[in-house]
Scaffold this motif. Structure first.
Motif, PDB file in Angstrom:
ATOM      1  N   ASP A   1      49.840  77.393  53.573  1.00  0.00           N
ATOM      2  CA  ASP A   1      49.937  78.222  54.777  1.00  0.00           C
ATOM      3  C   ASP A   1      50.603  77.515  55.956  1.00  0.00           C
ATOM      4  O   ASP A   1      50.270  77.769  57.112  1.00  0.00           O
ATOM      5  N   THR A   2      51.557  76.639  55.664  1.00  0.00           N
ATOM      6  CA  THR A   2      52.207  75.900  56.748  1.00  0.00           C
ATOM      7  C   THR A   2      52.878  76.828  57.756  1.00  0.00           C
ATOM      8  O   THR A   2      52.886  76.540  58.962  1.00  0.00           O
ATOM      9  N   SER A   3      53.416  77.943  57.302  1.00  0.00           N
ATOM     10  CA  SER A   3      54.083  78.871  58.233  1.00  0.00           C
ATOM     11  C   SER A   3      53.122  79.401  59.289  1.00  0.00           C
ATOM     12  O   SER A   3      53.538  79.815  60.372  1.00  0.00           O
ATOM     13  N   GLN A   4      51.823  79.408  58.967  1.00  0.00           N
ATOM     14  CA  GLN A   4      50.826  79.888  59.913  1.00  0.00           C
ATOM     15  C   GLN A   4      50.338  78.783  60.847  1.00  0.00           C
ATOM     16  O   GLN A   4      49.580  79.050  61.780  1.00  0.00           O
ATOM     17  N   LYS A   5      50.763  77.556  60.591  1.00  0.00           N
ATOM     18  CA  LYS A   5      50.233  76.404  61.317  1.00  0.00           C
ATOM     19  C   LYS A   5      51.229  75.743  62.260  1.00  0.00           C
ATOM     20  O   LYS A   5      50.830  75.112  63.242  1.00  0.00           O
ATOM     21  N   VAL A   6      52.532  75.844  61.961  1.00  0.00           N
ATOM     22  CA  VAL A   6      53.498  75.038  62.710  1.00  0.00           C
ATOM     23  C   VAL A   6      53.570  75.409  64.187  1.00  0.00           C
ATOM     24  O   VAL A   6      53.856  74.553  65.031  1.00  0.00           O
ATOM     25  N   SER A   7      53.304  76.668  64.518  1.00  0.00           N
ATOM     26  CA  SER A   7      53.379  77.056  65.933  1.00  0.00           C
ATOM     27  C   SER A   7      52.331  76.334  66.751  1.00  0.00           C
ATOM     28  O   SER A   7      52.560  76.004  67.925  1.00  0.00           O
ATOM     29  N   ILE A   8      51.183  76.082  66.144  1.00  0.00           N
ATOM     30  CA  ILE A   8      50.113  75.382  66.840  1.00  0.00           C
ATOM     31  C   ILE A   8      50.284  73.875  66.721  1.00  0.00           C
ATOM     32  O   ILE A   8      50.181  73.133  67.704  1.00  0.00           O
ATOM     33  N   ARG A   9      50.567  73.404  65.523  1.00  0.00           N
ATOM     34  CA  ARG A   9      50.563  71.962  65.282  1.00  0.00           C
ATOM     35  C   ARG A   9      51.773  71.243  65.881  1.00  0.00           C
ATOM     36  O   ARG A   9      51.705  70.045  66.146  1.00  0.00           O
ATOM     37  N   TYR A  10      52.862  71.998  66.084  1.00  0.00           N
ATOM     38  CA  TYR A  10      54.040  71.381  66.696  1.00  0.00           C
ATOM     39  C   TYR A  10      54.552  72.173  67.900  1.00  0.00           C
ATOM     40  O   TYR A  10      55.053  71.600  68.861  1.00  0.00           O
ATOM     41  N   GLY A  11      54.412  73.492  67.854  1.00  0.00           N
ATOM     42  CA  GLY A  11      54.957  74.324  68.925  1.00  0.00           C
ATOM     43  C   GLY A  11      54.354  74.035  70.284  1.00  0.00           C
ATOM     44  O   GLY A  11      55.053  74.046  71.303  1.00  0.00           O
ATOM     45  N   GLU A  12      53.046  73.745  70.320  1.00  0.00           N
ATOM     46  CA  GLU A  12      52.406  73.474  71.606  1.00  0.00           C
ATOM     47  C   GLU A  12      52.922  72.182  72.236  1.00  0.00           C
ATOM     48  O   GLU A  12      53.114  72.106  73.449  1.00  0.00           O
ATOM     49  N   THR A  13      53.151  71.171  71.411  1.00  0.00           N
ATOM     50  CA  THR A  13      53.703  69.921  71.938  1.00  0.00           C
ATOM     51  C   THR A  13      55.132  70.126  72.423  1.00  0.00           C
ATOM     52  O   THR A  13      55.533  69.598  73.483  1.00  0.00           O
ATOM     53  N   ILE A  14      55.910  70.879  71.673  1.00  0.00           N
ATOM     54  CA  ILE A  14      57.288  71.174  72.095  1.00  0.00           C
ATOM     55  C   ILE A  14      57.281  71.876  73.445  1.00  0.00           C
ATOM     56  O   ILE A  14      58.046  71.535  74.358  1.00  0.00           O
ATOM     57  N   LYS A  15      56.390  72.855  73.609  1.00  0.00           N
ATOM     58  CA  LYS A  15      56.310  73.568  74.888  1.00  0.00           C
ATOM     59  C   LYS A  15      55.854  72.645  76.016  1.00  0.00           C
ATOM     60  O   LYS A  15      56.304  72.788  77.163  1.00  0.00           O
ATOM     61  N   ALA A  16      54.968  71.705  75.681  1.00  0.00           N
ATOM     62  CA  ALA A  16      54.532  70.752  76.705  1.00  0.00           C
ATOM     63  C   ALA A  16      55.699  69.896  77.182  1.00  0.00           C
ATOM     64  O   ALA A  16      55.811  69.587  78.383  1.00  0.00           O
ATOM     65  N   TYR A  17      56.566  69.497  76.268  1.00  0.00           N
ATOM     66  CA  TYR A  17      57.766  68.734  76.653  1.00  0.00           C
ATOM     67  C   TYR A  17      58.696  69.608  77.484  1.00  0.00           C
ATOM     68  O   TYR A  17      59.304  69.128  78.458  1.00  0.00           O
ATOM     69  N   MET A  18      58.817  70.888  77.127  1.00  0.00           N
ATOM     70  CA  MET A  18      59.706  71.785  77.864  1.00  0.00           C
ATOM     71  C   MET A  18      59.257  71.956  79.311  1.00  0.00           C
ATOM     72  O   MET A  18      60.086  72.090  80.218  1.00  0.00           O
ATOM     73  N   SER A  19      57.958  71.960  79.539  1.00  0.00           N
ATOM     74  CA  SER A  19      57.441  72.194  80.890  1.00  0.00           C
ATOM     75  C   SER A  19      57.170  70.906  81.661  1.00  0.00           C
ATOM     76  O   SER A  19      56.790  70.946  82.832  1.00  0.00           O
ATOM     77  N   SER A  20      57.377  69.761  81.021  1.00  0.00           N
ATOM     78  CA  SER A  20      57.053  68.481  81.642  1.00  0.00           C
ATOM     79  C   SER A  20      58.126  68.036  82.630  1.00  0.00           C
ATOM     80  O   SER A  20      59.317  68.259  82.426  1.00  0.00           O
ATOM     81  N   ASP A  21      57.699  67.380  83.696  1.00  0.00           N
ATOM     82  CA  ASP A  21      58.629  66.779  84.649  1.00  0.00           C
ATOM     83  C   ASP A  21      59.011  65.366  84.231  1.00  0.00           C
ATOM     84  O   ASP A  21      59.950  64.786  84.784  1.00  0.00           O
ATOM     85  N   ASN A  22      58.281  64.831  83.250  1.00  0.00           N
ATOM     86  CA  ASN A  22      58.475  63.417  82.882  1.00  0.00           C
ATOM     87  C   ASN A  22      59.098  63.219  81.508  1.00  0.00           C
ATOM     88  O   ASN A  22      59.545  62.105  81.191  1.00  0.00           O
ATOM     89  N   TYR A  23      59.115  64.254  80.689  1.00  0.00           N
ATOM     90  CA  TYR A  23      59.614  64.111  79.319  1.00  0.00           C
ATOM     91  C   TYR A  23      60.591  65.231  78.991  1.00  0.00           C
ATOM     92  O   TYR A  23      60.534  66.316  79.579  1.00  0.00           O
ATOM     93  N   GLU A  24      61.492  64.953  78.066  1.00  0.00           N
ATOM     94  CA  GLU A  24      62.487  65.926  77.624  1.00  0.00           C
ATOM     95  C   GLU A  24      62.346  66.140  76.121  1.00  0.00           C
ATOM     96  O   GLU A  24      62.018  65.206  75.379  1.00  0.00           O
ATOM     97  N   THR A  25      62.622  67.354  75.658  1.00  0.00           N
ATOM     98  CA  THR A  25      62.555  67.616  74.217  1.00  0.00           C
ATOM     99  C   THR A  25      63.588  66.797  73.452  1.00  0.00           C
ATOM    100  O   THR A  25      63.416  66.546  72.258  1.00  0.00           O
ATOM    101  N   SER A  26      64.626  66.355  74.126  1.00  0.00           N
ATOM    102  CA  SER A  26      65.644  65.520  73.467  1.00  0.00           C
ATOM    103  C   SER A  26      65.056  64.186  73.011  1.00  0.00           C
ATOM    104  O   SER A  26      65.644  63.506  72.155  1.00  0.00           O
ATOM    105  N   GLU A  27      63.902  63.805  73.579  1.00  0.00           N
ATOM    106  CA  GLU A  27      63.242  62.557  73.186  1.00  0.00           C
ATOM    107  C   GLU A  27      62.502  62.686  71.865  1.00  0.00           C
ATOM    108  O   GLU A  27      62.112  61.688  71.263  1.00  0.00           O
TER     109      GLU A  27
END
Length: 535
Positions: free
Chosen positions: A407-433
């Protein structure tokens, strides 16, 4: 007082230092029939390892006089072979990192029911349980897909549409949410007594998703069948029906044949694992966490006396985000995907591989930890230390990457998507990192080709989107050139899978590039992983 099949084994259990229940099981069951307090939906191994143990500790101490009423909507054999055949009892085996084990006979399950239209008596009994005002809370472990009433496009699933069409007619309901909505309708009509519905499944905001999914069915019934709108208000008012958030953490692999052999050697009969889901014992790790939002409108026993953390929603949410999005689950899934591709069948063996051990450190310490929110009650750095140095390396936990890859398709949004969004909204980090999260997502798409890194066919783990995703990747052949953007764009832009459009996040092209390299030929998974770790 012991009961059932275990009575003849009492002496053997005591000789093997098995902790036995300290309460009168017959009396506990009688009180549960009269005044149920705790019901549990989903009777799999996690419940038997964790929730049932919490209940047992509370009953042993005198804090709780009734047991748990377990019901399952799909597992007829689970109930018959895993519960009834063992008098609703389970031998719990705790596997410690130092090689020692603790064993306890868990007898806190008072009743177990296959909740299906074909099983009339259990349907009647579960209606009685839900209609009884004494019922305080219902815990749930049905995995992410158990809450599904909409597909990846946001449309109602055919099963949910059918449930709305037939209304609260139990014999025709198809979804778990529809069947639970039926029980809540019975409670509403009988007494409208307060209740807490507690999702303890392993994903973020589980209480909100539980509520939303249930209300989809109920709103459909109100619109279609003109049910009293007060039923919707009853479910929407958290002073009457609450949906607490929770964070749960305990690695619970299927019962191990090696553990079964040892138990049989010790003289404990009935420990075969012909089908691990129905075994008379469960095995799990020593480390565990359960954090629940303290919102129980009909009261609760002192769960904290059995090791449960009770907190406000923000704290629970932060603890869950820490674990699910940064400190454990992303590490687990990265090991699962690469482990399957590289031919591993045990998680602890992966941790003996230099590349894979370093991979989880990069995913956890380097990419996850910088944006994690500290829940205060649990230290994130200490949590990852424990995961990497004690839990994943434990050879006594016979967990497999193939199980975790389900069931990985049901998990990736939580297990990785939240961190990606945190980088997108961060003033200190970039998703390019980010490097190893995009690489893991590319490796998952490579995994979906059902060919391992040596070029051999491999069996994929179950996943509700497997057929759909494989169809989109059907033109990709290992060792052949591929137009990654043309093939992957519909997948990587799907925010219902990843929680975010990965092109808008700035890592879609990076995933395409990794994917192109990973499918270039045999051995590329190992080569690209090693190369990125060496930079």
């Amino acid at each position: 007082m012991m009961s059932g099949k275990w009575m003849s084994n009492t002496a053997v259990l005591e000789e093997n230092q098995v902790k036995l229940p300290k309460f009168d099981q017959v009396l506990m069951r009688k009180k549960t029939v009269e005044r149920p307090q705790w019901a549990h939906l989903g009777g799999g191994n996690l419940y038997r390892c964790f929730h049932a143990k919490i209940a047992q500790d509370l009953i042993n101490s005198g804090e709780l006089e009734t047991g748990v009423v377990v019901f399952d909507t799909f597992g007829k054999e689970l109930i018959e072979k895993g519960y009834h055949a063992n008098d609703n009892q389970t031998l719990s085996v705790i596997l410690k990192a130092d090689g020692s084990v603790d064993k306890e006979l868990i007898a806190s399950t008072a009743e177990a029911h296959y909740f299906n239209a074909s099983n009339h008596d259990s349907v009647v009994r579960m209606k009685e349980v839900f209609q009884n005002p004494s019922l305080q809370f219902v815990t749930v472990t049905i995995t992410e897909k158990g809450y599904a009433v909409k597909d990846v496009q946001g449309n109602l699933t055919p099963e949910a549409e059918s449930d709305i069409e037939v209304g609260p007619n139990f014999r025709q309901l198809k979804t778990t949410m529809g069947q639970l909505a039926y029980l809540m309708y019975c409670r509403y009509k009988s007494s409208a007594a307060p209740l807490a519905l507690v999702s303890t499944d392993n994903f973020s905001h589980n209480g909100q998703r539980f509520k939303d999914s249930l209300l989809v069915i109920i709103q459909g019934w109100i619109d279609k069948w003109n049910l009293n709108v007060d039923f919707l208000w009853y479910l929407s008012d958290e002073s009457r029906v609450a949906f607490p958030y929770s964070m749960i953490d305990r690695i619970t692999p299927l019962p191990s044949p090696s553990i079964a052999k040892q138990l049989i050697k010790d003289g404990i009969s009935g420990m075969t694992v012909d089908n691990p889901s129905f075994a008379a014992f469960v095995n799990t790790e020593e480390t565990h966490y359960l954090v629940i939002e303290d919102k129980f409108p009909n009261g609760r026993p002192k769960l904290e006396d059995a090791g449960v953390y009770l907190a406000d929603r923000e704290t629970v949410n932060n603890a869950d985000l820490m674990k699910v999005c940064s400190c454990l689950n992303p590490l687990h899934t990265s090991l699962a995907i690469f482990g399957c591709l590289l031919g591993f069948n045990k998680i602890y063996k992966e941790m003996q591989d230099e590349d894979l051990s370093e991979l989880v450190k990069r995913v956890g310490y380097v990419e996850g930890l910088p944006v994690v929110v500290n829940p205060k009650i649990i230290d994130p750095k200490q949590f990852i230390d424990e995961v990497i140095n004690l839990r994943l390396v434990n050879p006594n936990i016979p967990d497999a990457p193939q199980r975790i890859a389900s069931d990985t398709s049901q998990k990736v949004s939580i297990r990785y998507g939240e961190t990606i969004k945190a980088y997108m909204s961060s003033d200190n980090y970039e998703t390019s990192e980010l490097t190893f999260i995009p690489l893991t997502l590319a490796a998952w798409l490579r995994y979906l080709l059902a060919v391992d890194d040596d070029g051999n066919a491999m069996t994929l783990s179950p996943d509700p989107l497997l057929e759909n995703l494989q169809a989109q990747l059907a033109s990709v052949k290992l060792g052949q050139k591929v137009n990654a953007h043309e093939i992957l764009q519909p997948i990587l832009s799907n925010d219902r899978i990843f929680g975010v459009n990965l092109y808008e996040s700035g890592i879609g092209e990076k995933i395409e590039n990794y994917f192109t390299e990973l499918v270039a030929g045999s051995g590329q998974v190992r080569e690209i992983l090693h190369r990125e770790l060496s930079k």
